[in-house]
Scaffold this motif. Structure first.
Motif, PDB file in Angstrom:
ATOM      1  N   VAL A 163     -42.231 -91.412  10.080  1.00 42.19           N
ATOM      2  CA  VAL A 163     -43.011 -92.271   9.181  1.00 42.19           C
ATOM      3  C   VAL A 163     -42.749 -93.733   9.526  1.00 42.19           C
ATOM      4  O   VAL A 163     -43.681 -94.530   9.685  1.00 42.19           O
ATOM      5  CB  VAL A 163     -42.680 -91.974   7.706  1.00 42.19           C
ATOM      6  N   ARG A 164     -41.478 -94.091   9.654  1.00 44.78           N
ATOM      7  CA  ARG A 164     -41.112 -95.472  10.007  1.00 44.78           C
ATOM      8  C   ARG A 164     -41.790 -95.885  11.310  1.00 44.78           C
ATOM      9  O   ARG A 164     -42.372 -96.963  11.413  1.00 44.78           O
ATOM     10  CB  ARG A 164     -39.593 -95.576  10.145  1.00 44.78           C
ATOM     11  N   ASP A 165     -41.755 -95.022  12.305  1.00 47.30           N
ATOM     12  CA  ASP A 165     -42.331 -95.342  13.604  1.00 47.30           C
ATOM     13  C   ASP A 165     -43.855 -95.424  13.548  1.00 47.30           C
ATOM     14  O   ASP A 165     -44.462 -96.209  14.277  1.00 47.30           O
ATOM     15  CB  ASP A 165     -41.873 -94.332  14.649  1.00 47.30           C
ATOM     16  N   ARG A 166     -44.485 -94.632  12.690  1.00 47.28           N
ATOM     17  CA  ARG A 166     -45.934 -94.705  12.524  1.00 47.28           C
ATOM     18  C   ARG A 166     -46.351 -96.014  11.841  1.00 47.28           C
ATOM     19  O   ARG A 166     -47.476 -96.463  12.001  1.00 47.28           O
ATOM     20  CB  ARG A 166     -46.450 -93.535  11.692  1.00 47.28           C
ATOM     21  N   LEU A 167     -45.446 -96.628  11.073  1.00 52.58           N
ATOM     22  CA  LEU A 167     -45.745 -97.904  10.413  1.00 52.58           C
ATOM     23  C   LEU A 167     -45.527 -99.091  11.355  1.00 52.58           C
ATOM     24  O   LEU A 167     -46.079-100.173  11.127  1.00 52.58           O
ATOM     25  CB  LEU A 167     -44.876 -98.075   9.165  1.00 52.58           C
ATOM     26  N   ALA A 168     -44.752 -98.913  12.410  1.00 58.29           N
ATOM     27  CA  ALA A 168     -44.381-100.011  13.312  1.00 58.29           C
ATOM     28  C   ALA A 168     -45.585-100.781  13.870  1.00 58.29           C
ATOM     29  O   ALA A 168     -45.534-102.018  13.922  1.00 58.29           O
ATOM     30  CB  ALA A 168     -43.494 -99.491  14.444  1.00 58.29           C
ATOM     31  N   PRO A 169     -46.678-100.141  14.279  1.00 61.90           N
ATOM     32  CA  PRO A 169     -47.798-100.904  14.842  1.00 61.90           C
ATOM     33  C   PRO A 169     -48.426-101.917  13.878  1.00 61.90           C
ATOM     34  O   PRO A 169     -49.101-102.843  14.312  1.00 61.90           O
ATOM     35  CB  PRO A 169     -48.817 -99.828  15.223  1.00 61.90           C
ATOM     36  N   TYR A 170     -48.206-101.754  12.580  1.00 63.27           N
ATOM     37  CA  TYR A 170     -48.753-102.699  11.615  1.00 63.27           C
ATOM     38  C   TYR A 170     -48.022-104.042  11.645  1.00 63.27           C
ATOM     39  O   TYR A 170     -48.520-105.026  11.122  1.00 63.27           O
ATOM     40  CB  TYR A 170     -48.708-102.133  10.196  1.00 63.27           C
ATOM     41  N   GLY A 171     -46.821-104.080  12.214  1.00 62.89           N
ATOM     42  CA  GLY A 171     -46.060-105.321  12.255  1.00 62.89           C
ATOM     43  C   GLY A 171     -45.595-105.779  10.881  1.00 62.89           C
ATOM     44  O   GLY A 171     -45.490-106.981  10.624  1.00 62.89           O
ATOM     45  N   LEU A 172     -45.292-104.835  10.020  1.00 66.54           N
ATOM     46  CA  LEU A 172     -44.875-105.160   8.648  1.00 66.54           C
ATOM     47  C   LEU A 172     -43.605-106.000   8.647  1.00 66.54           C
ATOM     48  O   LEU A 172     -42.684-105.750   9.420  1.00 66.54           O
ATOM     49  CB  LEU A 172     -44.627-103.876   7.852  1.00 66.54           C
ATOM     50  N   ARG A 173     -43.555-106.966   7.778  1.00 67.84           N
ATOM     51  CA  ARG A 173     -42.355-107.787   7.646  1.00 67.84           C
ATOM     52  C   ARG A 173     -41.240-107.025   6.930  1.00 67.84           C
ATOM     53  O   ARG A 173     -40.065-107.189   7.234  1.00 67.84           O
ATOM     54  CB  ARG A 173     -42.693-109.061   6.870  1.00 67.84           C
ATOM     55  N   ARG A 174     -41.631-106.179   5.978  1.00 65.71           N
ATOM     56  CA  ARG A 174     -40.622-105.486   5.191  1.00 65.71           C
ATOM     57  C   ARG A 174     -41.160-104.156   4.680  1.00 65.71           C
ATOM     58  O   ARG A 174     -42.316-104.051   4.290  1.00 65.71           O
ATOM     59  CB  ARG A 174     -40.222-106.370   4.005  1.00 65.71           C
ATOM     60  N   ILE A 175     -40.304-103.146   4.699  1.00 62.17           N
ATOM     61  CA  ILE A 175     -40.570-101.866   4.059  1.00 62.17           C
ATOM     62  C   ILE A 175     -39.474-101.686   3.014  1.00 62.17           C
ATOM     63  O   ILE A 175     -38.295-101.685   3.361  1.00 62.17           O
ATOM     64  CB  ILE A 175     -40.530-100.691   5.063  1.00 62.17           C
ATOM     65  N   LEU A 176     -39.867-101.556   1.777  1.00 63.46           N
ATOM     66  CA  LEU A 176     -38.898-101.361   0.693  1.00 63.46           C
ATOM     67  C   LEU A 176     -38.947 -99.924   0.206  1.00 63.46           C
ATOM     68  O   LEU A 176     -39.947 -99.229   0.364  1.00 63.46           O
ATOM     69  CB  LEU A 176     -39.208-102.286  -0.483  1.00 63.46           C
ATOM     70  N   LEU A 177     -37.865 -99.513  -0.410  1.00 56.87           N
ATOM     71  CA  LEU A 177     -37.797 -98.225  -1.076  1.00 56.87           C
ATOM     72  C   LEU A 177     -36.707 -98.299  -2.134  1.00 56.87           C
ATOM     73  O   LEU A 177     -35.887 -99.224  -2.126  1.00 56.87           O
ATOM     74  CB  LEU A 177     -37.504 -97.100  -0.080  1.00 56.87           C
ATOM     75  N   ALA A 178     -36.721 -97.343  -3.007  1.00 54.49           N
ATOM     76  CA  ALA A 178     -35.660 -97.203  -4.005  1.00 54.49           C
ATOM     77  C   ALA A 178     -35.184 -95.761  -3.958  1.00 54.49           C
ATOM     78  O   ALA A 178     -35.989 -94.842  -3.815  1.00 54.49           O
ATOM     79  CB  ALA A 178     -36.171 -97.550  -5.400  1.00 54.49           C
ATOM     80  N   THR A 179     -33.880 -95.584  -4.049  1.00 55.30           N
ATOM     81  CA  THR A 179     -33.335 -94.230  -4.055  1.00 55.30           C
ATOM     82  C   THR A 179     -32.119 -94.175  -4.964  1.00 55.30           C
ATOM     83  O   THR A 179     -31.343 -95.120  -5.032  1.00 55.30           O
ATOM     84  CB  THR A 179     -32.972 -93.743  -2.635  1.00 55.30           C
ATOM     85  N   GLY A 180     -31.990 -93.072  -5.643  1.00 57.51           N
ATOM     86  CA  GLY A 180     -30.825 -92.869  -6.490  1.00 57.51           C
ATOM     87  C   GLY A 180     -29.770 -92.014  -5.817  1.00 57.51           C
ATOM     88  O   GLY A 180     -28.637 -91.951  -6.281  1.00 57.51           O
ATOM     89  N   ASP A 181     -30.127 -91.362  -4.696  1.00 61.37           N
ATOM     90  CA  ASP A 181     -29.180 -90.396  -4.137  1.00 61.37           C
ATOM     91  C   ASP A 181     -29.259 -90.186  -2.624  1.00 61.37           C
ATOM     92  O   ASP A 181     -28.565 -89.328  -2.099  1.00 61.37           O
ATOM     93  CB  ASP A 181     -29.369 -89.048  -4.826  1.00 61.37           C
ATOM     94  N   ALA A 182     -30.079 -90.931  -1.908  1.00 55.73           N
ATOM     95  CA  ALA A 182     -30.242 -90.661  -0.475  1.00 55.73           C
ATOM     96  C   ALA A 182     -29.956 -91.882   0.393  1.00 55.73           C
ATOM     97  O   ALA A 182     -30.514 -92.029   1.474  1.00 55.73           O
ATOM     98  CB  ALA A 182     -31.648 -90.130  -0.202  1.00 55.73           C
ATOM     99  N   HIS A 183     -29.051 -92.734  -0.052  1.00 54.48           N
ATOM    100  CA  HIS A 183     -28.734 -93.952   0.700  1.00 54.48           C
ATOM    101  C   HIS A 183     -28.311 -93.648   2.139  1.00 54.48           C
ATOM    102  O   HIS A 183     -28.708 -94.349   3.069  1.00 54.48           O
ATOM    103  CB  HIS A 183     -27.631 -94.737  -0.020  1.00 54.48           C
TER     104      HIS A 183
END
Length: 154
Positions: A111-131
């Motif tokens: 998923v991360r690699d599929r987003l790479a071509p967009y040139g996103l400055r930041r990808i955020l997420l929130a997790t309670g248990d999968a750090h």
């Protein structure tokens, strides 16, 4: 796509185990299964209605992980993004029967690699248990979380 390939930008990329496919094709999503997973077994989405889930899918970039032979969906991730500067990775779920095989980490790397071509400055997420899973993929805690604010449900 059957896996991710290490690149200069992401040398830690993980390959999907043989027999699994990652797809962003919305036609392949098993929306009923995704709703069941999230509304009954995901602490952040318990009780989410099917209508809410369908609307979330319609307004997002969606990824599924599938068994290649049967086509059965075994994982899901949703990305809310403008496809230019920002993305929020959410609703990540791996079916309980598929856990412990390294699929989650490999799926998220894809998923991360599929987003790479967009040139996103930041990808955020929130997790309670999968750090630990996300840290393997280069995600880090916010440098200054006090800069961030939220409105709505906690």
């Amino acid at each position: 796509m059957t896996g991710t390939t290490p690149t200069d930008e992401h040398p830690e990329a993980y390959r999907l185990p043989d027999g699994y496919e990652l797809s962003a094709d919305p036609g392949r999503l098993d929306a009923a299964r995704v709703h069941h997973w999230l509304s009954t077994d995901a602490y952040w989405a318990l009780g989410r209605s099917r209508a809410q889930q369908d609307a979330a899918i319609a307004g997002s970039l969606n990824f599924g992980l599938y068994e290649a032979t049967s086509g059965a969906q075994v994982a899901y991730a949703r990305v809310v993004t403008d496809r230019a500067t920002f993305a929020w990775l959410c609703d990540v779920y791996v079916d309980r029967s598929a856990r412990g095989k390294g699929l989650g980490t490999a799926f998220l790397a894809g998923v991360r690699d599929r987003l790479a071509p967009y040139g996103l400055r930041r990808i955020l997420l929130a997790t309670g248990d999968a750090h630990g899973v996300y840290a393997k993929l280069g995600f880090t805690a916010l440098d200054d979380p006090a800069q961030w604010m939220a409105y709505g449900e906690r």
